[in-house]
Scaffold this active site. Structure first.
Site, mmCIF file in Angstrom:
data_model
loop_
_atom_site.group_PDB
_atom_site.id
_atom_site.type_symbol
_atom_site.label_atom_id
_atom_site.label_comp_id
_atom_site.label_asym_id
_atom_site.label_seq_id
_atom_site.Cartn_x
_atom_site.Cartn_y
_atom_site.Cartn_z
ATOM 1 N N GLU A 131 11.102 7.602 3.391
ATOM 2 C CA GLU A 131 12.553 7.454 3.534
ATOM 3 C C GLU A 131 13.126 6.534 2.460
ATOM 4 O OE1 GLU A 131 16.026 8.176 4.374
ATOM 5 O OE2 GLU A 131 14.907 8.777 6.163
ATOM 6 N N VAL A 134 14.553 7.488 -1.409
ATOM 7 C CA VAL A 134 15.844 8.083 -1.767
ATOM 8 C C VAL A 134 16.967 7.232 -1.183
ATOM 9 C CG1 VAL A 134 17.317 10.114 -1.645
ATOM 10 C CG2 VAL A 134 14.834 10.390 -1.766
ATOM 11 N N ILE A 138 19.943 3.899 2.994
ATOM 12 C CA ILE A 138 20.653 4.996 3.657
ATOM 13 C C ILE A 138 19.623 5.931 4.298
ATOM 14 C CG2 ILE A 138 22.259 6.924 3.370
ATOM 15 C CD1 ILE A 138 23.254 5.551 0.805
ATOM 16 N N GLU A 192 17.183 -1.790 -16.083
ATOM 17 C CA GLU A 192 15.982 -2.332 -16.710
ATOM 18 C C GLU A 192 16.219 -2.574 -18.200
ATOM 19 O OE1 GLU A 192 13.320 -3.093 -15.015
ATOM 20 O OE2 GLU A 192 13.884 -2.179 -13.105
ATOM 21 N N ASP A 203 15.745 9.086 -12.865
ATOM 22 C CA ASP A 203 15.634 8.477 -11.538
ATOM 23 C C ASP A 203 16.352 9.336 -10.494
ATOM 24 O OD1 ASP A 203 15.241 5.905 -9.761
ATOM 25 O OD2 ASP A 203 17.356 6.399 -9.585
ATOM 26 N N LYS A 207 14.896 11.671 -7.069
ATOM 27 C CA LYS A 207 15.445 11.619 -5.714
ATOM 28 C C LYS A 207 15.991 12.981 -5.281
ATOM 29 C CE LYS A 207 16.658 6.781 -6.501
ATOM 30 N NZ LYS A 207 17.758 5.843 -6.837
ATOM 31 N N GLY A 304 17.798 -2.702 -3.605
ATOM 32 C CA GLY A 304 17.800 -4.080 -3.123
ATOM 33 C C GLY A 304 16.649 -4.330 -2.167
#
Length: 430
Positions: A131, A134, A138, A192, A203, A207, A304
């Site tokens: 989970e 992605v 959320i 980055e 990226d 996802k 985060g």
């Protein structure tokens, strides 16, 4: 009734791993109530045992050999939080072969190697959950698999990279250019030192491969995703989009049309009034349209430490409570869905041309479009310099990508065109 311990081993104790430790510690009573078990992080693999960390490691046995974790018989669940597709893949494979459940936040690993890893998990009667891979905190994968299970999903469209969304928001709201905002994003830790994966769409494509697979019941097919980044978006594009009533967002879009899967990541003009147009800064959001429920929006922090930890721990609780569906990706007989040819994709398009402003130029451009059966829905022209050059923004009707490309190639041959024509999809998603 005695509450049994569940022993956890973490591979990687950086931002996300430290977040998992902190959330489990702070919310221990509630997590125990929900799971019915005492969850104990007993071991963690780190690169440097002496490094300062964002979490306490007083009760955690640290090692620099991650294989000590996956081969430890006392560990029930392994959290893979090291990232990458080399060592991480070896560790996940070994953990699964040892009969351990694995939870990962590693979108690249799942997008590229997920099909084989999920088959391995199935063969070993273990779970591989992701989970957190992605959209951070959320719960979009659980929503697709569980909450929307009565629907045939028609569309998934998401802002699934916070770095790109931050850059485009700053360009729109403050009139800044791409390079300037990118430097700030790097200084703030949003991007980055090498921002390629974020700004070139890789990226987001990782996802989207996962989202599209679960939404449409297809095997993962990262290699079939058409991917374009935002590094070539100019201030002129942002200004024209605003004037024309749109906002530019970097979207991952997945559709299933005529039993073919269409997945693409690219800058997109969407109406200012749409739900996704109002998702700004580093936030993520995923819009899902089901044939019963209609459009639904899932919004929150896409990255985060604690936001991602929230998703990791939610997977952990599912495993402990044995509420993981055995029909999720890897347990179901997912299909080898054919990919849609990108040339067959139909869209409305925005074009920006830098052209010499002289009589007949616009007429020549529209004539070429007419010869290719393309209608021009809107035109905006702005003089930009003393050399008599002008930016011309054009919105087309709904056409196939191949038809547009043929017309643009013909326009590009004219000497009044001063640079490559910029092409951006326009989508109405709500």
């Amino acid at each position: 009734m005695r509450v049994k311990n569940v022993n956890i081993g973490i591979l990687g104790l950086g931002t996300v791993g430290g977040g998992v430790v902190n959330v489990l510690t702070r919310n221990q009573a509630e997590i125990t109530r929900r799971s019915g078990k005492n969850i104990t992080i007993t071991h963690a693999a780190v690169r440097d045992i002496n490094q300062d960390r964002i979490c306490s490691t007083d009760d955690i046995s640290l090692t620099q050999d991650p294989f000590e974790i996956v081969n430890n018989n006392d560990i029930d669940v392994v959290l893979e939080l090291v990232g990458g597709t080399g060592l991480a893949k070896d560790l996940v494979e070994q953990a699964i072969k040892n009969g351990k459940h694995v939870i990962t936040a590693n979108k690249a690993l799942i997008a590229i190697h997920g099909n084989e890893l999920l088959e391995l998990a199935k063969a070993n009667n273990t779970h591989l959950l992701f989970e957190a891979a992605v959209a951070g905190g959320i719960p979009i994968l659980k929503s697709l698999e569980q909450g929307l299970s009565a629907n045939q999903v028609e569309l998934v469209a998401g802002i699934i990279n916070g770095t790109g969304n931050f850059i485009l928001t700053e360009m729109r709201d403050k009139g800044r250019d791409f390079d300037d905002v990118l430097k700030e994003a790097q200084a703030l830790g949003y991007a980055e030192a090498d921002p390629t994966f974020d700004v070139e769409g890789i990226d987001a494509a990782h996802k989207l491969a996962i989202l599209g697979s679960i939404a449409f019941g297809c095997k993962l097919q990262f290699d079939n995703i058409s991917t374009e980044g935002i590094s070539q978006i100019s201030g002129e594009d942002v200004a024209f989009a605003t004037e024309l009533g749109y906002s530019i967002k970097h979207l991952g879009i997945a559709k299933k049309i005529d039993n073919k899967v269409q997945m693409r990541v690219h800058p997109t003009l969407i109406p200012k009034t749409s739900l996704l147009a109002n998702v700004d800064g580093v936030m993520n959001a995923v819009l899902v349209k089901g044939n019963a429920v209609g459009p639904t929006l899932y919004y929150g922090a896409g990255a985060g430490d604690e936001a991602t930890a929230s998703a990791v721990i939610a997977d952990l609780i599912d495993i402990i409570k044995d509420t993981v569906s055995h029909d999720i990706l890897g347990w179901q007989n997912f299909e080898d869905c054919p990919a849609c040819d990108t040339n067959d994709i139909e869209s409305v398009f925005y074009l920006r041309l830098l052209a010499t402003d002289k009589p007949g130029v616009l007429a020549d451009i529209t004539a070429i479009f007419a010869n290719h059966s393309i209608s021009v829905e809107a035109v905006v022209q702005k003089q930009i310099d003393s050399k008599n050059n002008a930016h011309i923004a054009i919105i087309t009707n709904m056409i196939k990508t191949s038809e547009l490309n043929e017309a643009v190639a013909e326009i590009q041959k004219n000497d009044f065109i001063q640079e490559d024509v910029k092409i951006i999809h326009i989508e109405t998603l709500d």
